[in-house]
Design an enzyme around this catalytic site. Structure first.
Site, PDB file in Angstrom:
ATOM      1  N   GLU A  66       2.723   5.213   4.336  1.00  0.00           N
ATOM      2  CA  GLU A  66       2.834   5.153   2.878  1.00  0.00           C
ATOM      3  C   GLU A  66       3.903   6.118   2.347  1.00  0.00           C
ATOM      4  O   GLU A  66       4.622   5.786   1.403  1.00  0.00           O
ATOM      5  CB  GLU A  66       1.468   5.467   2.247  1.00  0.00           C
ATOM      6  CG  GLU A  66       0.445   4.365   2.528  1.00  0.00           C
ATOM      7  CD  GLU A  66      -0.974   4.736   2.121  1.00  0.00           C
ATOM      8  OE1 GLU A  66      -1.179   5.819   1.543  1.00  0.00           O
ATOM      9  OE2 GLU A  66      -1.885   3.933   2.392  1.00  0.00           O
TER      10      GLU A  66
ATOM     11  N   TYR B  81      -0.568  -2.215   0.029  1.00  0.00           N
ATOM     12  CA  TYR B  81      -1.933  -2.709   0.250  1.00  0.00           C
ATOM     13  C   TYR B  81      -1.940  -3.918   1.182  1.00  0.00           C
ATOM     14  O   TYR B  81      -2.716  -4.845   0.978  1.00  0.00           O
ATOM     15  CB  TYR B  81      -2.572  -3.070  -1.096  1.00  0.00           C
ATOM     16  CG  TYR B  81      -3.037  -1.878  -1.919  1.00  0.00           C
ATOM     17  CD1 TYR B  81      -3.795  -0.852  -1.336  1.00  0.00           C
ATOM     18  CD2 TYR B  81      -2.760  -1.796  -3.278  1.00  0.00           C
ATOM     19  CE1 TYR B  81      -4.237   0.224  -2.102  1.00  0.00           C
ATOM     20  CE2 TYR B  81      -3.204  -0.719  -4.040  1.00  0.00           C
ATOM     21  CZ  TYR B  81      -3.949   0.288  -3.447  1.00  0.00           C
ATOM     22  OH  TYR B  81      -4.400   1.341  -4.199  1.00  0.00           O
TER      23      TYR B  81
ATOM     24  N   ASN C 152      -9.964   2.844 -10.655  1.00  0.00           N
ATOM     25  CA  ASN C 152     -10.495   4.082 -10.067  1.00  0.00           C
ATOM     26  C   ASN C 152      -9.475   5.225 -10.003  1.00  0.00           C
ATOM     27  O   ASN C 152      -9.578   6.120  -9.183  1.00  0.00           O
ATOM     28  CB  ASN C 152     -11.159   3.803  -8.717  1.00  0.00           C
ATOM     29  CG  ASN C 152     -10.196   3.208  -7.713  1.00  0.00           C
ATOM     30  OD1 ASN C 152      -9.023   3.003  -8.009  1.00  0.00           O
ATOM     31  ND2 ASN C 152     -10.680   2.940  -6.517  1.00  0.00           N
TER      32      ASN C 152
ATOM     33  N   LYS D  70      -2.886   6.353 -10.526  1.00  0.00           N
ATOM     34  CA  LYS D  70      -2.694   4.932 -10.818  1.00  0.00           C
ATOM     35  C   LYS D  70      -2.431   4.728 -12.324  1.00  0.00           C
ATOM     36  O   LYS D  70      -2.638   5.658 -13.120  1.00  0.00           O
ATOM     37  CB  LYS D  70      -3.933   4.165 -10.355  1.00  0.00           C
ATOM     38  CG  LYS D  70      -4.144   4.203  -8.830  1.00  0.00           C
ATOM     39  CD  LYS D  70      -5.407   3.439  -8.438  1.00  0.00           C
ATOM     40  CE  LYS D  70      -5.562   3.339  -6.938  1.00  0.00           C
ATOM     41  NZ  LYS D  70      -6.746   2.511  -6.573  1.00  0.00           N
TER      42      LYS D  70
ATOM     43  N   HIS E 145      -5.066   7.110  -5.972  1.00  0.00           N
ATOM     44  CA  HIS E 145      -4.952   6.657  -4.585  1.00  0.00           C
ATOM     45  C   HIS E 145      -4.806   7.863  -3.665  1.00  0.00           C
ATOM     46  O   HIS E 145      -4.126   8.827  -4.010  1.00  0.00           O
ATOM     47  CB  HIS E 145      -3.718   5.751  -4.408  1.00  0.00           C
ATOM     48  CG  HIS E 145      -3.401   5.501  -2.958  1.00  0.00           C
ATOM     49  ND1 HIS E 145      -4.082   4.572  -2.208  1.00  0.00           N
ATOM     50  CD2 HIS E 145      -2.527   6.115  -2.113  1.00  0.00           C
ATOM     51  CE1 HIS E 145      -3.616   4.602  -0.953  1.00  0.00           C
ATOM     52  NE2 HIS E 145      -2.676   5.530  -0.870  1.00  0.00           N
TER      53      HIS E 145
HETATM   54  P1  GDP Z   1      -9.253   3.268  -1.371  1.00  0.00           P
HETATM   55  O1  GDP Z   1      -8.492   3.616  -0.118  1.00  0.00           O
HETATM   56  O2  GDP Z   1     -10.456   4.122  -1.567  1.00  0.00           O
HETATM   57  O3  GDP Z   1      -8.375   3.247  -2.603  1.00  0.00           O
HETATM   58  O4  GDP Z   1      -9.844   1.793  -1.164  1.00  0.00           O
HETATM   59  P2  GDP Z   1      -9.216   0.499  -0.459  1.00  0.00           P
HETATM   60  O5  GDP Z   1      -7.995   0.864   0.328  1.00  0.00           O
HETATM   61  O6  GDP Z   1     -10.318  -0.179   0.248  1.00  0.00           O
HETATM   62  O7  GDP Z   1      -8.805  -0.419  -1.688  1.00  0.00           O
HETATM   63  C1  GDP Z   1      -7.644  -0.155  -2.410  1.00  0.00           C
HETATM   64  C2  GDP Z   1      -7.925  -0.321  -3.888  1.00  0.00           C
HETATM   65  O8  GDP Z   1      -8.274  -1.676  -4.161  1.00  0.00           O
HETATM   66  C3  GDP Z   1      -9.114   0.481  -4.412  1.00  0.00           C
HETATM   67  O9  GDP Z   1      -8.819   1.818  -4.709  1.00  0.00           O
HETATM   68  C4  GDP Z   1      -9.480  -0.295  -5.655  1.00  0.00           C
HETATM   69  O10 GDP Z   1      -8.603   0.033  -6.744  1.00  0.00           O
HETATM   70  C5  GDP Z   1      -9.183  -1.724  -5.235  1.00  0.00           C
HETATM   71  N1  GDP Z   1     -10.412  -2.391  -4.805  1.00  0.00           N
HETATM   72  C6  GDP Z   1     -11.103  -2.200  -3.643  1.00  0.00           C
HETATM   73  N2  GDP Z   1     -12.185  -2.974  -3.583  1.00  0.00           N
HETATM   74  C7  GDP Z   1     -12.208  -3.685  -4.743  1.00  0.00           C
HETATM   75  C8  GDP Z   1     -13.078  -4.667  -5.283  1.00  0.00           C
HETATM   76  O11 GDP Z   1     -14.082  -5.053  -4.687  1.00  0.00           O
HETATM   77  N3  GDP Z   1     -12.745  -5.182  -6.508  1.00  0.00           N
HETATM   78  C9  GDP Z   1     -11.632  -4.770  -7.193  1.00  0.00           C
HETATM   79  N4  GDP Z   1     -11.384  -5.312  -8.389  1.00  0.00           N
HETATM   80  N5  GDP Z   1     -10.794  -3.857  -6.712  1.00  0.00           N
HETATM   81  C10 GDP Z   1     -11.070  -3.307  -5.508  1.00  0.00           C
HETATM   82 MG    MG Z   2      -7.059   2.598   0.963  1.00  0.00          MG
END
Ligand code: GDP
Ligand code: MG
Length: 162
Positions: A137, A60, A123, A20, A126
């Site tokens: 994707e 997303y 974080n 990222k 991805h």
């Molecule tokens: P991943 O698959 O582990 O990346 O997680 P998700 O698919 O649930 O979410 C996608 C991305 O959205 C995450 O990697 C984070 O960068 C972001 N994200 C998820 N939850 C939160 C949150 O509660 N707050 C914020 N600011 N970003 C979030």
């Molecule tokens: Mg995800």
């Protein structure tokens, strides 16, 4: 020596991994690639680009209704990302383990997020979360012609090498 019998089951499984914008800014690209190479996965696609808001909102799409969606979109379009396709046995699940949980607060040391990040909004990396997600994707980020089918030297027998 029958090479087809020596190939691991699901050896052709693929997943999408992306460094990222914060990971690129922090010069973590090399170290993240190294972890996947070291584990034994094969790189079959790689590019650097700045993602559009449209691409991100498709990527997303399940998160569109979340309160953090717009900040996620502006984070992810704030600078270049390095997008990759990695191939190998069980790569989707194994790479999720290597990357660590979404929230770095609970990520173990030894995972990418556990070693390089402290907050969910930055974080670093991805990783696709399922076979179907990975397929979707990969098609979204790459054209088929930009994914390379190549034989890795450590998948060939010594007699073929000779
Ligand atoms: P991943 O698959 O582990 O990346 O997680 P998700 O698919 O649930 O979410 C996608 C991305 O959205 C995450 O990697 C984070 O960068 C972001 N994200 C998820 N939850 C939160 C949150 O509660 N707050 C914020 N600011 N970003 C979030
Ligand atoms: Mg995800």
């Amino acid at each position: 020596w029958d090479r087809s019998k020596a190939t691991l089951p699901d050896a052709r499984e693929r997943t999408l991994i992306a460094v990222k914008p914060d990971g690129v800014q922090r010069r973590l690209v090399g170290r993240i690639i190294q972890r996947f190479e070291q584990r034994g996965f094969k790189l079959v696609g790689l590019k650097m680009m700045t993602a559009s808001e449209d691409l991100l909102s498709e990527h997303y799409r399940e998160l569109r209704t979340k309160p953090f969606f717009h900040s996620l979109q502006s984070y992810m379009t704030s600078g270049p990302v390095v997008v990759m396709v990695w191939e190998g046995h069980n790569v989707v699940q194994t790479s999720r383990t290597m990357v660590g949980p979404t929230n770095p607060t609970v990520a173990q040391a030894g995972t990418v997020r556990g070693d390089f990040s402290i907050h969910v909004s930055r974080n670093v990396v991805h990783a696709s979360d399922s076979l179907e997600g990975a397929q979707r994707e990969i098609q979204l980020w790459f054209e088929a012609k930009d994914l390379l089918d190549w034989d890795c030297c450590d998948q060939m027998s010594t007699s073929e090498d000779a």
